[in-house]
Structure formats: structure tokens, C-alpha cells
Scaffold this active site. Structure first.
Site, PDB file in Angstrom:
ATOM      1  CB  CYS A 238      -4.955   4.795   3.506  1.00 27.57           C
ATOM      2  SG  CYS A 238      -2.992   4.735   3.554  1.00 27.57           S
ATOM      3  CG  LEU A 239      -3.232  -0.596   0.403  1.00 31.01           C
ATOM      4  CD1 LEU A 239      -2.191  -1.253  -0.519  1.00 31.01           C
ATOM      5  CD2 LEU A 239      -4.600  -1.705   0.703  1.00 31.01           C
TER       6      LEU A 239
ATOM      7  CG  HIS B   3       1.091   7.794   1.458  1.00 30.18           C
ATOM      8  ND1 HIS B   3       0.850   7.532   2.824  1.00 30.18           N
ATOM      9  CD2 HIS B   3       0.086   7.282   0.934  1.00 30.18           C
ATOM     10  CE1 HIS B   3      -0.133   7.053   3.154  1.00 30.18           C
ATOM     11  NE2 HIS B   3      -0.900   6.501   1.949  1.00 30.18           N
TER      12      HIS B   3
ATOM     13  CD  GLN C 202       0.866   3.540   1.568  1.00 28.27           C
ATOM     14  OE1 GLN C 202       0.817   3.867   0.499  1.00 28.27           O
ATOM     15  NE2 GLN C 202      -0.272   3.046   2.152  1.00 28.27           N
TER      16      GLN C 202
ATOM     17  N   GLY D 209      -3.276   2.521  -5.038  1.00 26.98           N
ATOM     18  CA  GLY D 209      -2.064   3.100  -5.130  1.00 26.98           C
ATOM     19  C   GLY D 209      -1.123   2.900  -3.879  1.00 26.98           C
TER      20      GLY D 209
ATOM     21  CG  HIS E 270      -4.293   8.548  -0.798  1.00 31.37           C
ATOM     22  ND1 HIS E 270      -5.351   8.299   0.115  1.00 31.37           N
ATOM     23  CD2 HIS E 270      -3.299   7.696  -0.367  1.00 31.37           C
ATOM     24  CE1 HIS E 270      -4.874   7.540   0.980  1.00 31.37           C
ATOM     25  NE2 HIS E 270      -3.573   7.005   0.799  1.00 31.37           N
ATOM     26  CD  GLU E 271      -1.090   6.208  -3.153  1.00 34.07           C
ATOM     27  OE1 GLU E 271       0.028   5.975  -1.985  1.00 34.07           O
ATOM     28  OE2 GLU E 271      -1.983   5.466  -2.857  1.00 34.07           O
TER      29      GLU E 271
HETATM   30 NI    NI Z   1      -2.482   5.701   1.527  1.00 35.25          NI
END
Ligand code: NI
Length: 146
Positions: free
Chosen positions: A88-89, A134, A51, A46, A130-131
Site C-alpha cells: 500500500c502506498l 480504504h 490517501q 491503486g 484493497h481500495e
Molecule cells: Ni492502500
């Protein structure tokens, strides 16, 4: 399409609240395409627009059997709880156990700006939670059990 730079943990933008997308246009379409591509090359499940440095309420998700973008997503119901291993990226090489709802119901707009409701459970519920976090400047490390 282009691969965009992923903002990392210390970048203050990750702590900002993303803005509601008011109208759909070519730039949004291109952003979503880039987000899919950026997520894929980085092997993510995701990605939220913040991000890649864009404070708009847009997320993309790609896990087995599910690939979609959501604009202005909002969790309207949750049920149960599950423990998961999250990463997480924006926080490379950090993986921790978290607790997330087992099921979530999410409202938003699809890639064509049409209203959609998604009922998710298991991994998809984790990724959506999670997304969507953000978009409010919340990182998964904020949710770790102390
Ligand atoms: Ni993330």
C-alpha cells in the site's frame, strides 16, 4: 494536474470513513486527475482519495489492461478466494500475504458520473477490494492472518 502528498500509516485520516460523492464537478474531476498522477509517480496499482487526504468515496486503479476511476464504489458480490502479496502506498516497504476474493462484482459511477458495474477477477479483484477498504478506514494490515 498536481502530485499530492500521500498520507502515511500513522495518519488518523486513514482510519476515517469517506463520504459518498453527491455531485460531480470540476473539483472532483481535478482530484481524479491528480490521483492518477500521484499513483503513477509512486508506482502504485491503486489509490483511494483518503490517501491524499480527501474523505470522498473515490478510487483510481491502474494495472496492465485496466485504468479507471470509480466514484462511490461498492462490492455487491464476491466469489472464491485467492492469496496474494499486498502492499500500500500509505505503508511503504510493507508487503504481506493476504486473502482476498478471487472475483468481485463492483457497482459505482465512472469518471463521467455514469453508473457502471465491473466484474473483476485476479489482480483487479485484489486492487478493488484493497481500495474500497480504504473508503471505510480499513488498511490491508487489518486483514492479515494471525
Ligand atoms: Ni492502500
Amino acid at each position: 494536474m498536481a502530485i499530492r502528498n500521500i498520507r502515511l500509516e500513522k495518519d488518523e485520516i486513514l482510519r476515517k470513513k469517506s463520504r459518498v460523492v453527491e455531485k460531480y464537478d470540476e473539483r472532483i474531476k481535478e482530484l481524479i486527475e491528480d490521483m492518477f498522477e500521484t499513483m503513477k509517480v509512486n508506482d502504485g496499482a491503486g489509490l483511494a482519495a483518503v490517501q491524499v487526504g480527501i474523505l470522498k468515496r473515490i478510487i483510481v486503479v491502474e494495472i496492465p489492461d485496466h485504468k479507471f476511476a470509480l466514484i462511490n464504489p461498492k462490492i455487491i458480490e464476491t466469489e472464491g478466494e485467492q492469496e496474494c502479496e499486498e502492499g500500500c502506498l500509505s505503508l511503504p516497504n510493507q508487503f504481506y500475504k493476504t486473502k482476498r476474493p478471487m472475483k468481485v462484482k463492483v457497482e459505482g459511477l465512472d469518471e463521467d458520473f455514469n453508473p457502471v458495474t465491473i466484474e473483476a477477477e485476479g489482480l483487479l479483484a485484489v486492487v478493488l477490494s484493497h481500495e474500497i477498504d480504504h473508503l471505510d478506514g480499513i488498511l490491508f494490515i487489518d486483514r492479515l492472518e494471525r
